[in-house]
Design a protein around this motif. Structure first.
Motif, PDB file in Angstrom:
ATOM      1  N   PHE A  64       0.854  -1.189   0.000  1.00  0.00           N
ATOM      2  CA  PHE A  64       0.000   0.000   0.000  1.00  0.00           C
ATOM      3  C   PHE A  64       0.892   1.243   0.000  1.00  0.00           C
ATOM      4  O   PHE A  64       1.378   1.664   1.056  1.00  0.00           O
ATOM      5  N   THR A  66       0.380   4.381  -0.242  1.00  0.00           N
ATOM      6  CA  THR A  66      -0.084   5.552   0.508  1.00  0.00           C
ATOM      7  C   THR A  66      -1.094   5.114   1.563  1.00  0.00           C
ATOM      8  O   THR A  66      -1.673   4.022   1.479  1.00  0.00           O
ATOM      9  N   ALA A  69      -4.431   4.542   0.060  1.00  0.00           N
ATOM     10  CA  ALA A  69      -4.547   3.222  -0.567  1.00  0.00           C
ATOM     11  C   ALA A  69      -4.916   2.168   0.473  1.00  0.00           C
ATOM     12  O   ALA A  69      -5.670   1.230   0.186  1.00  0.00           O
TER      13      ALA A  69
END
Length: 215
Positions: A64, A66, A69
């Motif tokens: 992930f 970010t 995300a």
């Protein structure tokens, strides 16, 4: 009334069944949901998520890139099993029992949903936050609740109307009357308005709703 799982517990069960996720990813998503719900999305760091999940920060960023995300990934399982399980438990505790009067329908329905909301308010707050910024999430929730209303609630309302035990109002109107008190209670909790105890909220909502629907 049977013991109902919390949203966190149902979510964990849903993750276990998702074969497209690795065990490490499942731990990250579960940890993220718990932290986002308990302390807020903005206040949660990737380091905190990694620590709670028992993985390295690098592992979190690898899957992930970010925090946004992560949030998107956290919400996905809600529509891949969690909400269905919650709806089934709701049906077992309420409409699955069958009701012989509008009083029984309202009392059981309001008490069950208010207690559920009270126990899961942090996760519900997280979901409401996404509704403000994510139109797709709103549409998915709308479709889900419309489907559940038709499957679980509609048959009971139609039967009670045929027996002349509930007002002959349009079905959409009756659904609004039944679930508006819950929306109001959740709104008050999210905004921090606590002018009544949970039991007082249930008693007040039950009394008003029965008066509105009873023939």
């Amino acid at each position: 009334m049977s013991e109902e799982q919390t949203l966190n517990e149902v979510y964990a069960d849903t993750l276990k069944k998702m074969e497209n996720l690795t065990e490490k990813q499942k731990k990250v998503l579960q940890a993220s949901l718990e932290l986002f719900a308990s302390q807020g999305f903005e206040a949660t760091t990737s380091q905190q998520i990694a620590k709670r999940a028992g993985v390295s920060v690098g592992s979190v960023y690898h899957t992930f890139p970010t925090k946004q995300a992560i949030l998107v990934a956290v919400l996905a399982p809600i529509f891949e099993g969690t909400m269905d399980t919650v709806a089934n438990q709701f049906n077992d505790n309420t409409f699955g029992k069958g009701f012989e009067s509008v009083e029984e329908l309202v009392k059981v329905n309001i008490a069950d949903r208010f207690y559920f909301a009270d126990k899961n308010i942090n996760v519900i707050r997280l979901m409401l936050g996404q509704m403000l910024v994510n139109s797709v999430f709103i549409e998915d929730l709308k479709k889900f609740f419309e489907q559940q209303a038709k499957q679980l609630v509609l048959p009971t309302i139609v039967r009670l109307q045929a027996e002349q035990k509930i007002k002959n109002l349009p079905i959409e109107k009756i659904l609004q009357i039944l679930f508006y008190p819950l929306a109001t209670y959740i709104g008050k909790r999210v905004l921090g308005i606590n002018n009544m105890s949970l039991e007082e909220e249930i008693e007040f909502a039950t009394e008003i709703t029965i008066k509105t629907l009873k023939v």
